[in-house]
Structures are given as structure tokens and as C-alpha cells.
Design an enzyme around this catalytic site. Structure first.
Site, short mmCIF file in Angstrom:
data_model
loop_
_atom_site.label_atom_id
_atom_site.label_comp_id
_atom_site.label_asym_id
_atom_site.label_seq_id
_atom_site.Cartn_x
_atom_site.Cartn_y
_atom_site.Cartn_z
CG ASN A 9 -0.31 2.55 9.40
OD1 ASN A 9 0.70 2.80 10.06
ND2 ASN A 9 -1.10 1.52 9.67
CE LYS A 11 0.20 -1.42 7.60
NZ LYS A 11 -0.47 -2.62 7.22
CG HIS A 98 -4.03 -0.73 11.75
ND1 HIS A 98 -3.62 -2.01 11.51
CD2 HIS A 98 -4.03 -0.09 10.55
CE1 HIS A 98 -3.37 -2.15 10.22
NE2 HIS A 98 -3.60 -0.99 9.61
CD GLU A 100 -0.97 -4.25 10.42
OE1 GLU A 100 -0.24 -3.33 10.84
OE2 GLU A 100 -1.20 -4.45 9.20
CD GLU A 170 -7.12 0.39 7.34
OE1 GLU A 170 -6.46 0.86 6.41
OE2 GLU A 170 -6.60 -0.01 8.40
N GLY A 176 -2.65 -5.43 3.20
CA GLY A 176 -1.34 -6.00 2.91
C GLY A 176 -1.40 -7.28 2.09
CB SER A 216 -4.61 -4.07 -1.29
OG SER A 216 -4.02 -5.06 -0.45
C1 PEP Z 1 -3.23 -0.51 6.48
O1 PEP Z 1 -2.50 -1.23 7.13
O2 PEP Z 1 -3.88 0.38 7.05
C2 PEP Z 1 -3.32 -0.74 5.05
C3 PEP Z 1 -4.35 -0.24 4.41
O3 PEP Z 1 -2.32 -1.49 4.48
P1 PEP Z 1 -2.13 -1.81 2.91
O4 PEP Z 1 -2.42 -0.56 2.15
O5 PEP Z 1 -0.71 -2.24 2.79
O6 PEP Z 1 -3.09 -2.90 2.58
#
Ligand code: PEP
Length: 256
Positions: A9, A11, A98, A100, A170, A176, A216
Site C-alpha cells: 500500500n 498510500k 484501511h 487511515e 492491521e 507506520g 511495520s
Molecule cells: C499499512 O498502512 O497498511 C501498513 C501496514 O503500514 P506500515 O507497513 O508502514 O506499518
């Protein structure tokens, strides 16, 4: 059908030239040995989807997803993008719900349900994101939150629909932040989701749904996560912006 998948992703990152460079880097990196049985999906910014799809026409390894779609087919929704528009670009999938989108744009489980319906009606796979906040984790009530997201987001769908719905667990506190869930924490949640799927649908569906971990996930921790039996792959944010890191995560999935 349960699949091993690594999805990236991007973003709201990359300019057009950076996006195309990243795709070229992935095309150069991904060989039969690295990809194996792993399904690879990238979700670039919507503005670049058409060019990305075109540059991948001859590539057998990389599928393309959008990061979101609107809940209506069409209409007076300035600036929005519908599932039929995405389907008309020959996309494969769309990410729905997601954290966000939930956090900054107020998307609810009920909104996600309608969007998943839009995806499926337009022959796009839906990657449905669920996961608890840090507060919810600390309260010990996180499994209730996750299963509520499952119940409300998947309301009305039948077992056959689950062939085209991928779940992505997630934890919001891991996205992040550099703070990854331990493989045991993630496995426990994935197993709980599968138990719920068996009750809500049936045991065959529970066994066949692909459940990804996101938060992460990096080259250094991917193999340990993917070694767990209910973790089918990853939804990757930051590390998907580097062709080499994303490739290393795909290799970890293939070799786990
Ligand atoms: C995400 O936003 O779906 C995600 C997993 O981000 P990150 O890997 O940067 O934590």
C-alpha cells in the site's frame, strides 16, 4: 481459495516518475524463484493506476489494487472514484477500510460493507482491513473490536463471496510506528478470526479465506510472521516503497 499474498500500500506517496520507477524496480527484481506461489499486489496512488497497469501488461507476477473506492456506482460526488471506474482500468483489487480511512475520513464498518459490495459487483477483490487501536489493545477488548469489524463489514455476504474477500489484520498501533505485533500476537488474532469465520460461514470457508498481517512488517521480521500457520502474507506500507525491501518481503513469504 487461501493464497499467500504480499500486498503493498503506497498510500499518498510517490510522484508519477517515482511511481513508475518503483514499478520498474519491482519488474526487474521479481523472478519466478522469488515469487513462487506468492500473489504480489501493489496499490499505487489512484492517479497513477492507469499507467501502472499499462506498464505491467506483460508482467505475470504483479497485480494492481486501488487504495479505496466510493460506496456509490456513480453520481455527484466530486473528487471521488467509483468501483466501476477502477474496474474499467482492469484492476484486480481494492483496499477497503484501511485504518487511515477509518481514522481520518470517518469510515465505519457499515460504509465498508457497502464498499465491499461495490468491489465484488465490479469483479474486484476486496482487501478488507480490520484492527484495534492501542487503547483497545490495552483494554483487553481487542478481539471484540476486531470481530465486530468482521461482523458488520461482512454483513450479508455469503460463503462464496469470501473467495473474493481478503482480510488484512492491521493493529493500528503497529501501522507506520515501527512497533510490529509479535508473531504470537498476530497468530492469536488470525486464529480468532478463523474461528469466527467458521461460526459465521463454515469451516471450509474459514480455512480458505486469506488473512494478511499488516503493521511495520519489514524484511527483518517478515519471515517470523509468515511462519505462523494462520498468517497468509502481509499488507505492507512503508517497506513497499522500496523495490528491494518489498522484494525481500515477497521472498520471505515464498520461502516461509
Ligand atoms: C499499512 O498502512 O497498511 C501498513 C501496514 O503500514 P506500515 O507497513 O508502514 O506499518
Amino acid at each position: 481459495m487461501r493464497r499467500r499474498i504480499v500486498a503493498g500500500n503506497w498510500k499518498m506517496n510517490t510522484t508519477h516518475s517515482e511511481a513508475m520507477e518503483l514499478v520498474e524496480g519491482l519488474k526487474a527484481n521479481l523472478t519466478e524463484d522469488i515469487v513462487g506461489e506468492t500473489g504480489v499486489i501493489i496499490a499505487p496512488p489512484a492517479l497513477f493506476l492507469n499507467d501502472v497497469v499499462e506498464s505491467l501488461v506483460e508482467n505475470e507476477f504483479i497485480a494492481v489494487a486501488a487504495q479505496n473506492c466510493h460506496h456509490e456506482e456513480s453520481g455527484a460526488f466530486t473528487g471521488e472514484i467509483s468501483a466501476p471506474m477502477l474496474a474499467s482500468l482492469d484492476l484486480d483489487a481494492v483496499i477497503i477500510g484501511h485504518s487511515e480511512r477509518r481514522q481520518y475520513f470517518g469510515e465505519t464498518n457499515a460504509d465498508c460493507k457497502v464498499k465491499i459490495g461495490q468491489a465484488l459487483n465490479n469483479e474486484l477483490a476486496a482487501i478488507y482491513c480490520i484492527g484495534e487501536t492501542l487503547e483497545e489493545r490495552k483494554s483487553g477488548q481487542f478481539m471484540e473490536v476486531i470481530l465486530k469489524q468482521c461482523a458488520e463489514g461482512l454483513e450479508g455476504f455469503i460463503a462464496e463471496d469470501m473467495d473474493n474477500i481478503i482480510l488484512a489484520y492491521e493493529p493500528v498501533w503497529a501501522i507506520g510506528t515501527g512497533e510490529v505485533a509479535s508473531p504470537e500476537q498476530a497468530q492469536d488474532v488470525h486464529a480468532g478470526i478463523r474461528t469466527w469465520l467458521a461460526e459465521r460461514f463454515d469451516s471450509e470457508t474459514a480455512e480458505n479465506v486469506t488473512v494478511l498481517y499488516g503493521g511495520s512488517c519489514k524484511p527483518g521480521n517478515a519471515a517470523d510472521l509468515f511462519a505462523k500457520k494462520d498468517i497468509d502474507g502481509g499488507l505492507i506500507g512503508g517497506a513497499s516503497l522500496s523495490a528491494d525491501d518489498f522484494t525481500a518481503i515477497i521472498a520471505a513469504r515464498t520461502n516461509a
